[in-house]
Write a protein that holds these residues in place. Structure first.
Motif, PDB file in Angstrom:
ATOM      1  N   MET A   1       0.843  -1.169   0.000  1.00 16.96           N
ATOM      2  CA  MET A   1       0.000   0.000   0.000  1.00 16.96           C
ATOM      3  C   MET A   1       0.891   1.237   0.000  1.00 16.96           C
ATOM      4  O   MET A   1       1.835   1.320   0.764  1.00 16.96           O
ATOM      5  N   ASN A   2       0.589   2.178  -0.836  1.00 19.10           N
ATOM      6  CA  ASN A   2       1.372   3.400  -0.947  1.00 19.10           C
ATOM      7  C   ASN A   2       0.669   4.535  -0.241  1.00 19.10           C
ATOM      8  O   ASN A   2      -0.497   4.450   0.101  1.00 19.10           O
ATOM      9  N   GLY A   3       1.364   5.643  -0.053  1.00 18.87           N
ATOM     10  CA  GLY A   3       0.763   6.808   0.566  1.00 18.87           C
ATOM     11  C   GLY A   3       0.792   6.723   2.076  1.00 18.87           C
ATOM     12  O   GLY A   3       1.363   5.822   2.671  1.00 18.87           O
ATOM     13  N   ALA A   4       0.137   7.705   2.675  1.00 15.77           N
ATOM     14  CA  ALA A   4       0.148   7.797   4.131  1.00 15.77           C
ATOM     15  C   ALA A   4      -1.142   7.256   4.730  1.00 15.77           C
ATOM     16  O   ALA A   4      -2.170   7.189   4.067  1.00 15.77           O
ATOM     17  N   TRP A   5      -1.047   6.892   5.981  1.00 13.76           N
ATOM     18  CA  TRP A   5      -2.218   6.498   6.758  1.00 13.76           C
ATOM     19  C   TRP A   5      -2.554   7.637   7.714  1.00 13.76           C
ATOM     20  O   TRP A   5      -1.670   8.306   8.240  1.00 13.76           O
ATOM     21  N   CYS A  20      -0.627   0.662  22.995  1.00 14.54           N
ATOM     22  CA  CYS A  20      -0.179   1.272  21.738  1.00 14.54           C
ATOM     23  C   CYS A  20       1.223   1.861  21.883  1.00 14.54           C
ATOM     24  O   CYS A  20       2.061   1.718  20.995  1.00 14.54           O
ATOM     25  N   VAL A  21       1.485   2.500  23.022  1.00 15.20           N
ATOM     26  CA  VAL A  21       2.805   3.093  23.262  1.00 15.20           C
ATOM     27  C   VAL A  21       3.851   1.998  23.381  1.00 15.20           C
ATOM     28  O   VAL A  21       4.963   2.128  22.868  1.00 15.20           O
ATOM     29  N   GLY A  22       3.493   0.898  24.027  1.00 16.31           N
ATOM     30  CA  GLY A  22       4.422  -0.215  24.161  1.00 16.31           C
ATOM     31  C   GLY A  22       4.721  -0.887  22.837  1.00 16.31           C
ATOM     32  O   GLY A  22       5.852  -1.299  22.583  1.00 16.31           O
ATOM     33  N   MET A  23       3.707  -0.981  21.975  1.00 19.19           N
ATOM     34  CA  MET A  23       3.889  -1.655  20.682  1.00 19.19           C
ATOM     35  C   MET A  23       4.507  -0.747  19.629  1.00 19.19           C
ATOM     36  O   MET A  23       5.256  -1.219  18.778  1.00 19.19           O
ATOM     37  N   ALA A  24       4.149   0.530  19.670  1.00 20.12           N
ATOM     38  CA  ALA A  24       4.594   1.464  18.629  1.00 20.12           C
ATOM     39  C   ALA A  24       4.990   2.796  19.266  1.00 20.12           C
ATOM     40  O   ALA A  24       4.345   3.821  19.046  1.00 20.12           O
ATOM     41  N   PRO A  25       6.059   2.797  20.063  1.00 20.62           N
ATOM     42  CA  PRO A  25       6.429   4.009  20.793  1.00 20.62           C
ATOM     43  C   PRO A  25       6.776   5.200  19.898  1.00 20.62           C
ATOM     44  O   PRO A  25       6.646   6.341  20.330  1.00 20.62           O
ATOM     45  N   PRO A  43       3.649   6.859   7.484  1.00 22.19           N
ATOM     46  CA  PRO A  43       3.814   5.906   6.391  1.00 22.19           C
ATOM     47  C   PRO A  43       3.198   4.573   6.814  1.00 22.19           C
ATOM     48  O   PRO A  43       3.113   4.291   8.010  1.00 22.19           O
ATOM     49  N   PRO A  44       2.725   3.777   5.886  1.00 25.52           N
ATOM     50  CA  PRO A  44       2.145   2.480   6.241  1.00 25.52           C
ATOM     51  C   PRO A  44       3.168   1.575   6.917  1.00 25.52           C
ATOM     52  O   PRO A  44       4.163   1.197   6.313  1.00 25.52           O
ATOM     53  N   VAL A  45       2.931   1.288   8.194  1.00 26.12           N
ATOM     54  CA  VAL A  45       3.786   0.384   8.951  1.00 26.12           C
ATOM     55  C   VAL A  45       2.907  -0.534   9.797  1.00 26.12           C
ATOM     56  O   VAL A  45       1.920  -0.102  10.388  1.00 26.12           O
ATOM     57  N   GLU A  46       3.307  -1.777   9.857  1.00 27.60           N
ATOM     58  CA  GLU A  46       2.504  -2.803  10.518  1.00 27.60           C
ATOM     59  C   GLU A  46       2.315  -2.548  12.013  1.00 27.60           C
ATOM     60  O   GLU A  46       1.258  -2.874  12.567  1.00 27.60           O
ATOM     61  N   VAL A  47       3.290  -1.930  12.682  1.00 29.01           N
ATOM     62  CA  VAL A  47       3.147  -1.721  14.123  1.00 29.01           C
ATOM     63  C   VAL A  47       1.966  -0.816  14.461  1.00 29.01           C
ATOM     64  O   VAL A  47       1.356  -0.950  15.519  1.00 29.01           O
ATOM     65  N   VAL A  48       1.607   0.084  13.551  1.00 25.03           N
ATOM     66  CA  VAL A  48       0.469   0.975  13.792  1.00 25.03           C
ATOM     67  C   VAL A  48      -0.841   0.192  13.726  1.00 25.03           C
ATOM     68  O   VAL A  48      -1.709   0.352  14.583  1.00 25.03           O
ATOM     69  N   THR A  49      -0.983  -0.665  12.736  1.00 26.55           N
ATOM     70  CA  THR A  49      -2.203  -1.468  12.667  1.00 26.55           C
ATOM     71  C   THR A  49      -2.248  -2.478  13.801  1.00 26.55           C
ATOM     72  O   THR A  49      -3.317  -2.739  14.365  1.00 26.55           O
ATOM     73  N   ASP A  50      -1.096  -3.026  14.185  1.00 33.20           N
ATOM     74  CA  ASP A  50      -1.047  -3.947  15.323  1.00 33.20           C
ATOM     75  C   ASP A  50      -1.520  -3.243  16.597  1.00 33.20           C
ATOM     76  O   ASP A  50      -2.275  -3.809  17.390  1.00 33.20           O
ATOM     77  N   ALA A  51      -1.079  -2.008  16.787  1.00 34.82           N
ATOM     78  CA  ALA A  51      -1.492  -1.248  17.967  1.00 34.82           C
ATOM     79  C   ALA A  51      -2.998  -0.989  17.946  1.00 34.82           C
ATOM     80  O   ALA A  51      -3.671  -1.124  18.967  1.00 34.82           O
TER      81      ALA A  51
END
Length: 75
Positions: A1-5, A20-25, A43-51
Motif C-alpha cells: 500500500m502506498n501513501g500515508a495512513w 499502543c505506546v508499548g507496541m509502537a512508541p 507511512p504504512p507500517v505494521e506496528v500501527v495497525t497492530d497497535a
C-alpha cells in the motif's frame, strides 16, 4: 500500500492502557493518561495497525490517507 495512513485516537474512548505506546512508541504517546498519535499521518507500517488491533477500547482508528477507507481495527 502506498501513501500515508491517517491515525486518530478517540480520547473519550481511550482508557490509557498504554498498549499502543508499548507496541509502537514512535507513533503513540500517553498525555494526561490518554493516548495520542505522534503525527496525524504516518507511512504504512505494521506496528500501527497492530497497535490499533490490540487496543482494548478500540480507540485507535487507522484510515487510508488517499480514500479514507478503514484499515484498522478490522470490523
Amino acid at each position: 500500500m502506498n501513501g500515508a495512513w491517517e491515525v486518530t485516537v478517540d480520547r473519550d474512548r481511550c482508557i490509557g492502557a498504554g498498549i499502543c505506546v508499548g507496541m509502537a512508541p514512535g507513533h503513540f504517546t500517553l498525555t494526561d493518561g490518554r493516548s495520542r498519535p505522534n503525527a496525524e499521518t504516518t507511512p504504512p507500517v505494521e506496528v500501527v495497525t497492530d497497535a490499533a488491533e490490540s487496543c482494548p477500547a478500540e480507540a485507535i482508528t487507522v484510515r487510508d490517507g488517499t480514500d479514507g477507507h478503514l484499515i484498522a481495527p478490522e470490523p
